[in-house]
Design an enzyme around this catalytic site. Structure first.
Site, PDB file in Angstrom:
ATOM      1  N   GLU A  59       0.819  -1.207   0.000  1.00  0.00           N
ATOM      2  CA  GLU A  59       0.000   0.000   0.000  1.00  0.00           C
ATOM      3  C   GLU A  59       0.855   1.260   0.000  1.00  0.00           C
ATOM      4  O   GLU A  59       0.581   2.212  -0.733  1.00  0.00           O
ATOM      5  CB  GLU A  59      -0.931   0.012   1.228  1.00  0.00           C
ATOM      6  CG  GLU A  59      -1.920  -1.135   1.274  1.00  0.00           C
ATOM      7  CD  GLU A  59      -1.419  -2.328   2.054  1.00  0.00           C
ATOM      8  OE1 GLU A  59      -2.234  -2.934   2.787  1.00  0.00           O
ATOM      9  OE2 GLU A  59      -0.219  -2.662   1.954  1.00  0.00           O
ATOM     10  N   CYS A  82      -2.776  -3.880   7.141  1.00  0.00           N
ATOM     11  CA  CYS A  82      -2.395  -4.052   8.541  1.00  0.00           C
ATOM     12  C   CYS A  82      -2.709  -2.789   9.333  1.00  0.00           C
ATOM     13  O   CYS A  82      -2.678  -1.669   8.818  1.00  0.00           O
ATOM     14  CB  CYS A  82      -0.915  -4.402   8.658  1.00  0.00           C
ATOM     15  SG  CYS A  82       0.210  -3.103   8.105  1.00  0.00           S
ATOM     16  N   THR A 168      13.078 -43.938  -6.855  1.00  0.00           N
ATOM     17  CA  THR A 168      13.831 -42.700  -6.643  1.00  0.00           C
ATOM     18  C   THR A 168      15.342 -42.880  -6.714  1.00  0.00           C
ATOM     19  O   THR A 168      16.069 -41.895  -6.799  1.00  0.00           O
ATOM     20  CB  THR A 168      13.481 -42.103  -5.270  1.00  0.00           C
ATOM     21  OG1 THR A 168      13.849 -43.026  -4.241  1.00  0.00           O
ATOM     22  CG2 THR A 168      12.001 -41.784  -5.176  1.00  0.00           C
ATOM     23  N   SER A 175      21.309 -41.982  -7.824  1.00  0.00           N
ATOM     24  CA  SER A 175      20.067 -41.315  -8.237  1.00  0.00           C
ATOM     25  C   SER A 175      20.313 -40.135  -9.174  1.00  0.00           C
ATOM     26  O   SER A 175      19.382 -39.389  -9.474  1.00  0.00           O
ATOM     27  CB  SER A 175      19.300 -40.832  -7.001  1.00  0.00           C
ATOM     28  OG  SER A 175      20.056 -39.864  -6.286  1.00  0.00           O
ATOM     29  N   TRP A 177      21.332 -38.803 -12.896  1.00  0.00           N
ATOM     30  CA  TRP A 177      20.153 -37.973 -12.692  1.00  0.00           C
ATOM     31  C   TRP A 177      18.947 -38.742 -13.206  1.00  0.00           C
ATOM     32  O   TRP A 177      18.984 -39.260 -14.336  1.00  0.00           O
ATOM     33  CB  TRP A 177      20.271 -36.632 -13.433  1.00  0.00           C
ATOM     34  CG  TRP A 177      21.366 -35.784 -12.923  1.00  0.00           C
ATOM     35  CD1 TRP A 177      22.598 -35.607 -13.487  1.00  0.00           C
ATOM     36  CD2 TRP A 177      21.334 -34.969 -11.747  1.00  0.00           C
ATOM     37  NE1 TRP A 177      23.338 -34.727 -12.738  1.00  0.00           N
ATOM     38  CE2 TRP A 177      22.577 -34.316 -11.660  1.00  0.00           C
ATOM     39  CE3 TRP A 177      20.384 -34.724 -10.755  1.00  0.00           C
ATOM     40  CZ2 TRP A 177      22.886 -33.439 -10.629  1.00  0.00           C
ATOM     41  CZ3 TRP A 177      20.684 -33.849  -9.742  1.00  0.00           C
ATOM     42  CH2 TRP A 177      21.927 -33.226  -9.682  1.00  0.00           C
TER      43      TRP A 177
END
Length: 370
Positions: A59, A82, A168, A175, A177
């Site tokens: 604001e 506020c 996974t 892991s 990629w």
């Protein structure tokens, strides 16, 4: 309640204010993202958004642009203004001093310090107030802030990179990629929007991850706090994440001052929390992070920690990046759960988004209440 029905013009102006609010997604934390526009005689005379915590609110920024044009104008704000002075002054007083005659805001502020008080203050000072306009997208934009204010815990999202058969990592732990470069860049965006990236010590030992935001596209973001759950303080002081700029928080149940001192010397903050079955209590973890004003936690961990978050009802969303290949039955799965005795005990999720990211799919699921 709204003072009068909202017009098409009101909706258009609020939609623009929401666009402005999104500009604070990577920098406003721990404050909510808020946008504001000032409209007089059908013309926008000022726009602003909240950029950084501790600096001017949306604001005030919009009023600064509007100048004298704010006299008798309408302010459209994505969150109830506020009415208390924190690190900055009260926005209600700034709107009144500028001569704003009408305020339209999207949704009530969940912060107990505001929560309807801002709207009441404006009404008592002769300003017309209207609310509940595009409230759902305004709330969604700050879902983590809502969670912290109403549930006293951050919003928790788990990110998983998986094969077509939901694996996974290989049985040997490899892991990298599973998914492609586009998916990994999208993960950087997720991190940039998060207050913290959380993992377990098993992931740190196996993958030695950085857990930070590295993509140039998000270099202006606030780096998330890196959180490691390490019940027995097995984290190496030479872990990659400890050598990077930014803060690392290690949460443990181990009262081992020598180990803690080594990790502290390496740059981490070590905090002892309550234990639950020999591990760090996840409820205590989230309570601590909420106390530290963290709104959004991104979990990047293995199946055991992901399973614990899910089974304890502490997971709000699951984001899955699925690649078009198969790793086989011996590879690691997504969630390690305690044995279910009947189908009614299944954690339920609801698909709420699908899109292609490079060669992979990005699927987002909302976790349903038990």
């Amino acid at each position: 309640m709204s003072a009068a029905p909202h017009t098409i013009s009101d909706r258009e102006h609020m939609a623009r204010a929401l666009q402005l609010a999104e500009r604070g997604l990577y920098t406003a934390d721990p404050n909510p993202c808020v946008g504001c526009i000032i409209v007089k005689d059908g013309k926008v005379v000022g726009e602003g958004w909240h950029q950084f915590a501790g600096e001017a609110h949306a604001e005030v920024n919009a009023l600064a642009v509007a100048g004298k044009g704010a006299q008798g104008a309408t302010a459209y704000v994505t969150l109830e203004p506020c009415c208390h002075a924190g690190r900055t002054g009260a926005c209600t007083e700034a709107l009144y001093a500028a001569g704003i005659s009408r305020v339209v805001f999207a949704v009530d502020d969940p912060n107990p310090q505001v929560a309807g008080k801002g709207a009441e203050w404006l009404r008592q000072h002769g300003i017309e107030v209207s609310s509940d306009l595009l409230a759902e997208p305004a709330t969604d934009l700050n879902a983590g802030f809502w969670s912290r204010m109403q549930r006293k815990r951050p919003r928790v999202v788990s990110k998983l990179a998986v094969s077509l058969d939901g694996r996974t990592a290989l049985a040997n732990g490899d892991s990298q990629w599973i998914t492609g470069a586009a998916a990994r860049l999208d993960v950087q965006r997720l991190r940039a929007r998060s207050s913290a990236v959380l993992t377990g010590v098993a992931t740190v030992l196996a993958d030695n991850p950085s857990l930070n935001v590295r993509a140039a596209e998000y270099e202006h973001c606030i780096q998330p706090l890196r959180v490691i759950l390490d019940s027995k303080l097995r984290t190496s002081p030479h872990a990659k994440t400890l050598s990077l700029p930014g803060k690392v928080l290690i949460l443990t149940v181990s009262d081992a001052p020598d180990k803690a001192a080594v990790l502290t010397a390496a740059g981490a903050e070590v905090v002892v929390l309550a234990a639950e079955q020999g591990r760090v209590s996840l409820t205590a973890v989230l309570a601590l992070l909420a106390e530290r004003e963290l709104n959004n936690v991104l979990v990047e961990a293995g199946s055991v920690l992901n399973g614990s978050f899910l089974q304890q009802g502490l997971l709000d969303e699951v984001v899955v990046y699925q690649a078009a290949h198969v790793l086989g039955g011996d590879a690691f799965g997504m969630f390690a759960l305690n044995e279910l005795e009947d189908m009614s005990q299944r954690p339920l999720l609801e698909l709420n988004g699908v899109r292609r990211v490079g060669a992979d799919l990005r699927l987002s699921y909302r976790v349903l209440p038990a």
